[in-house]
Scaffold this active site. Structure first.
Site, PDB file in Angstrom:
ATOM      1  N   HIS A  74       0.842  -1.204   0.000  1.00  0.00           N
ATOM      2  CA  HIS A  74       0.000   0.000   0.000  1.00  0.00           C
ATOM      3  C   HIS A  74       0.880   1.257   0.000  1.00  0.00           C
ATOM      4  CE1 HIS A  74      -3.143  -2.612   2.244  1.00  0.00           C
ATOM      5  NE2 HIS A  74      -3.660  -2.352   1.052  1.00  0.00           N
ATOM      6  N   LYS A 121     -17.517  -7.404   7.267  1.00  0.00           N
ATOM      7  CA  LYS A 121     -16.217  -8.073   7.409  1.00  0.00           C
ATOM      8  C   LYS A 121     -15.853  -8.227   8.877  1.00  0.00           C
ATOM      9  CE  LYS A 121     -13.531  -7.365   3.201  1.00  0.00           C
ATOM     10  NZ  LYS A 121     -12.283  -6.808   2.662  1.00  0.00           N
ATOM     11  N   ARG A 174      -1.659  -6.006  -8.604  1.00  0.00           N
ATOM     12  CA  ARG A 174      -0.435  -6.785  -8.400  1.00  0.00           C
ATOM     13  C   ARG A 174      -0.244  -7.811  -9.489  1.00  0.00           C
ATOM     14  NH1 ARG A 174      -2.735  -7.859  -2.549  1.00  0.00           N
ATOM     15  NH2 ARG A 174      -4.460  -8.086  -3.991  1.00  0.00           N
ATOM     16  N   SER A 206      -2.899  -7.814   2.599  1.00  0.00           N
ATOM     17  CA  SER A 206      -3.200  -7.782   4.038  1.00  0.00           C
ATOM     18  C   SER A 206      -3.674  -9.162   4.497  1.00  0.00           C
ATOM     19  CB  SER A 206      -4.295  -6.757   4.328  1.00  0.00           C
ATOM     20  OG  SER A 206      -3.907  -5.479   3.918  1.00  0.00           O
TER      21      SER A 206
HETATM   22  O1  PNS Z   1      -8.897  -3.182  -0.025  1.00  0.00           O
HETATM   23  P1  PNS Z   1     -10.147  -3.727  -0.662  1.00  0.00           P
HETATM   24  O2  PNS Z   1     -10.952  -4.479   0.376  1.00  0.00           O
HETATM   25  O3  PNS Z   1      -9.848  -4.553  -1.883  1.00  0.00           O
HETATM   26  O4  PNS Z   1     -11.029  -2.454  -1.154  1.00  0.00           O
HETATM   27  C1  PNS Z   1     -12.266  -2.626  -1.786  1.00  0.00           C
HETATM   28  C2  PNS Z   1     -13.006  -1.289  -1.972  1.00  0.00           C
HETATM   29  C3  PNS Z   1     -13.054  -0.508  -0.672  1.00  0.00           C
HETATM   30  C4  PNS Z   1     -12.302  -0.451  -3.000  1.00  0.00           C
HETATM   31  C5  PNS Z   1     -14.430  -1.622  -2.474  1.00  0.00           C
HETATM   32  O5  PNS Z   1     -14.985  -2.629  -1.685  1.00  0.00           O
HETATM   33  C6  PNS Z   1     -15.384  -0.412  -2.456  1.00  0.00           C
HETATM   34  O6  PNS Z   1     -15.215   0.520  -3.208  1.00  0.00           O
HETATM   35  N1  PNS Z   1     -16.375  -0.428  -1.539  1.00  0.00           N
HETATM   36  C7  PNS Z   1     -17.308   0.659  -1.345  1.00  0.00           C
HETATM   37  C8  PNS Z   1     -18.721   0.300  -1.796  1.00  0.00           C
HETATM   38  C9  PNS Z   1     -18.873   0.512  -3.294  1.00  0.00           C
HETATM   39  O7  PNS Z   1     -18.764   1.601  -3.817  1.00  0.00           O
HETATM   40  N2  PNS Z   1     -19.113  -0.613  -3.991  1.00  0.00           N
HETATM   41  C10 PNS Z   1     -19.254  -0.633  -5.425  1.00  0.00           C
HETATM   42  C11 PNS Z   1     -17.904  -0.849  -6.109  1.00  0.00           C
HETATM   43  S1  PNS Z   1     -18.110  -0.955  -7.851  1.00  0.00           S
END
Ligand code: PNS
Length: 162
Positions: free
Chosen positions: A17, A41, A94, A132
């Site tokens: 990150h 989660k 990645r 993570s």
């Molecule tokens: O670190 P992560 O868990 O891979 O991050 C995922 C994240 C936070 C980018 C994604 O879950 C997100 O944007 N969540 C917010 C809800 C949302 O907007 N969902 C629609 C995505 S198309």
């Protein structure tokens, strides 16, 4: 003034990150590191702990003229990005395996909010396998994670395991 949102769970922040944040600083004047509040989660760290860890590690590093903010958000990412008047969402990719999920999210986000661009950045090869989730898994099973997360994060993980 170019502002980006770097969203994620950051449970906890890894060196991967931090690598992406450093690279993002070459493109943006301000990056908001946005921690998703996700009640579904079961995280290792609370939002407050994740925010503290991020602030701790980011305050010690130089980022040129780039301003870094740590916030948390709930709900739709694009809605939050518009509220914060961001130009872009930054995501790290990645491996090819990340691509499909990231592409879907980027295209859905574009459909929801065409004004916000998604910018994908590749971390250094050394972090190409770091997540993570895996860091937590191997640490909980007794493996060394030196070099994968900042030392302060490793110390907090050790505390959690006690
Ligand atoms: O670190 P992560 O868990 O891979 O991050 C995922 C994240 C936070 C980018 C994604 O879950 C997100 O944007 N969540 C917010 C809800 C949302 O907007 N969902 C629609 C995505 S198309």
């Amino acid at each position: 003034m170019r502002r980006a949102i770097y969203p994620g769970s950051f449970d906890p922040v890894t060196n991967g990150h931090l690598d992406i944040i450093e690279r993002g600083c070459k493109l943006f004047d301000e990056i908001i590191i946005a921690i998703l509040v996700n009640p579904n989660k079961h995280p290792m760290f609370t939002i407050e702990e994740r925010r503290e860890m991020l602030e701790e590690v980011l305050s010690g590093a130089a980022h040129g003229g780039c301003r870094l903010l740590v916030e948390d958000f709930q709900g739709l990412l694009v809605q939050y990005a518009v509220e914060r008047e961001a130009d872009a969402i930054v995501r790290g990719i990645r491996a090819i395996s990340d691509y499909e999920y990231e592409l879907q999210m980027a295209l859905m986000n574009r459909r929801l909010e065409p004004r916000i661009e998604t910018v994908f950045m590749m971390p250094a090869e050394a972090y190409s396998y770091v997540s993570s989730r895996l860091v937590k898994e191997v640490f909980q099973l007794g493996a060394a994670i030196e070099g994968l997360v900042p030392a302060s994060v490793e110390a907090r993980m050790r505390e959690k395991l006690k």
